[in-house]
Design a protein around this motif. Structure first.
Motif, mmCIF file in Angstrom:
data_model
loop_
_atom_site.group_PDB
_atom_site.id
_atom_site.type_symbol
_atom_site.label_atom_id
_atom_site.label_comp_id
_atom_site.label_asym_id
_atom_site.label_seq_id
_atom_site.Cartn_x
_atom_site.Cartn_y
_atom_site.Cartn_z
ATOM 1 N N THR A 48 0.849 -1.185 0.000
ATOM 2 C CA THR A 48 0.000 0.000 0.000
ATOM 3 C C THR A 48 0.882 1.230 0.000
ATOM 4 N N ILE A 49 0.279 2.350 -0.400
ATOM 5 C CA ILE A 49 0.979 3.620 -0.307
ATOM 6 C C ILE A 49 0.273 4.457 0.733
ATOM 7 N N GLY A 53 -4.319 6.781 -3.881
ATOM 8 C CA GLY A 53 -3.714 6.142 -5.043
ATOM 9 C C GLY A 53 -4.049 6.823 -6.357
ATOM 10 N N TRP A 56 -1.977 9.968 -6.551
ATOM 11 C CA TRP A 56 -0.587 9.599 -6.779
ATOM 12 C C TRP A 56 -0.339 9.257 -8.251
ATOM 13 N N ARG A 57 -1.175 8.378 -8.794
ATOM 14 C CA ARG A 57 -1.015 7.962 -10.189
ATOM 15 C C ARG A 57 -1.226 9.148 -11.133
ATOM 16 N N PRO A 73 5.989 7.675 -2.137
ATOM 17 C CA PRO A 73 4.574 7.321 -2.076
ATOM 18 C C PRO A 73 4.015 7.250 -0.661
#
Length: 155
Positions: A48-49, A53, A56-57, A73
């Motif tokens: 996991t970050i 998510g 982030w992406r 991350p």
């Protein structure tokens, strides 16, 4: 009297042993152990970050044209290296993006843009950027994050 003293000592030893067993039993539970959280088979936890998510992406996708200096991350920090637009070689830009929340929210993102202008002697001088530049990058990241979320929901 010796019998009573022995009974007390024996009772105290049994009590200490019972507390030790209870204490050790509490350590063995998978739910209490963060290394086994979310995995009932006892293997390593799923990767996991520490931030949203989608944000982030979307940040990485939006800033893909710029060279990446560092990306964390877990802390939610993306720092690009200096980017020179081939059409304007006398200017260069650098971005720092902070993802501040684990939820997909507009206020969960902070973008800072740095600009330098060539001084003509091979050096660079800091120059102010238009305030709209950081806002435009934030909006582009948020739009991309929403698109990623919708595409994930619809299959």
């Amino acid at each position: 009297m010796p019998f009573e003293r022995g009974t007390f000592r024996r009772g105290a030893m049994i009590g200490v042993m019972a507390l030790s067993v209870v204490g050790l039993a509490a350590c063995g539970g998978r739910a209490a152990n963060p290394l086994h959280a979310g995995n009932s088979r006892g293997g390593p936890p799923p990767a996991t970050i520490g931030v949203n998510g989608y944000l982030w992406r979307a940040t990485l996708d939006t800033l893909a044209f710029m060279p990446l200096q560092s990306a964390d991350p877990f802390g939610g920090v993306v720092i690009t290296d200096w980017y020179v637009n081939p059409e304007k070689p006398d200017e260069r830009f650098k971005c720092t993006v902070y993802i501040l929340d684990s939820r997909l929210r507009a206020d969960g993102l902070n973008v800072t843009v740095f600009k330098e202008v060539s001084n003509g002697a091979g050096g660079w001088t800091a120059s102010p950027t238009a305030s709209q530049t950081a806002t435009d990058i934030e909006n582009a990241i948020l739009t991309k994050a929403r698109q990623l979320r919708l595409s994930n929901l619809h299959g």
